[in-house]
Design a protein around this motif. Structure first.
Motif, PDB file in Angstrom:
ATOM      1  N   CYS A 174      10.961  -6.081  -7.499  1.00  8.97           N
ATOM      2  CA  CYS A 174       9.566  -6.143  -7.046  1.00  8.97           C
ATOM      3  C   CYS A 174       8.603  -5.685  -8.137  1.00  8.97           C
ATOM      4  O   CYS A 174       7.566  -6.327  -8.364  1.00  8.97           O
ATOM      5  CB  CYS A 174       9.379  -5.294  -5.791  1.00  8.97           C
ATOM      6  SG  CYS A 174      10.165  -5.982  -4.334  1.00  8.97           S
ATOM      7  N   VAL A 175       8.923  -4.614  -8.835  1.00 12.91           N
ATOM      8  CA  VAL A 175       8.046  -4.110  -9.890  1.00 12.91           C
ATOM      9  C   VAL A 175       7.981  -5.100 -11.047  1.00 12.91           C
ATOM     10  O   VAL A 175       6.897  -5.393 -11.568  1.00 12.91           O
ATOM     11  CB  VAL A 175       8.508  -2.715 -10.362  1.00 12.91           C
ATOM     12  CG1 VAL A 175       7.807  -2.298 -11.636  1.00 12.91           C
ATOM     13  CG2 VAL A 175       8.260  -1.685  -9.281  1.00 12.91           C
ATOM     14  N   CYS A 176       9.123  -5.648 -11.456  1.00  6.21           N
ATOM     15  CA  CYS A 176       9.140  -6.598 -12.572  1.00  6.21           C
ATOM     16  C   CYS A 176       8.397  -7.890 -12.206  1.00  6.21           C
ATOM     17  O   CYS A 176       7.680  -8.447 -13.039  1.00  6.21           O
ATOM     18  CB  CYS A 176      10.559  -6.907 -12.992  1.00  6.21           C
ATOM     19  SG  CYS A 176      11.346  -5.533 -13.865  1.00  6.21           S
TER      20      CYS A 176
ATOM     21  N   GLY B  79       8.925  -2.623 -16.755  1.00  6.49           N
ATOM     22  CA  GLY B  79       9.185  -2.532 -15.318  1.00  6.49           C
ATOM     23  C   GLY B  79      10.320  -1.573 -14.994  1.00  6.49           C
ATOM     24  O   GLY B  79      10.266  -0.854 -13.993  1.00  6.49           O
TER      25      GLY B  79
ATOM     26  N   THR C 292       9.914   1.642 -12.717  1.00  4.64           N
ATOM     27  CA  THR C 292      10.801   1.806 -11.565  1.00  4.64           C
ATOM     28  C   THR C 292      11.473   3.170 -11.596  1.00  4.64           C
ATOM     29  O   THR C 292      11.613   3.824 -10.562  1.00  4.64           O
ATOM     30  CB  THR C 292      11.860   0.697 -11.553  1.00  4.64           C
ATOM     31  OG1 THR C 292      11.204  -0.566 -11.477  1.00  4.64           O
ATOM     32  CG2 THR C 292      12.799   0.848 -10.385  1.00  4.64           C
TER      33      THR C 292
END
Length: 66
Positions: A55-57, A22, A26
């Motif tokens: 949010c990505v993780c 992630g 990112t």
């Protein structure tokens, strides 16, 4: 998905590997936003980068552990 992954005979939590993936994703998104000059529209850059990482993780974690 297993809870632990063996890397060089050491057990590493899978969520740590997902966090590393992630963070790399990112960084790629951040670079793309900086190159297209959309990053200047962000009010607080450090807060935006941190929230983008979260949010990505979370997205990666939810898609793997689902």
């Amino acid at each position: 998905m297993p809870r632990d992954t063996a890397i060089l005979e050491a057990y590493v939590p899978t969520i740590l590997l997902l966090f590393i993936a992630g963070a790399m994703l990112t960084r790629i998104i951040y670079r793309a936003l900086a190159m297209t000059d959309l990053y200047r529209l962000v009010w607080h850059p450090a807060l935006f980068r941190a929230s983008l990482l979260v949010c990505v993780c979370c997205f990666i974690g939810l898609s793997v552990y689902r």
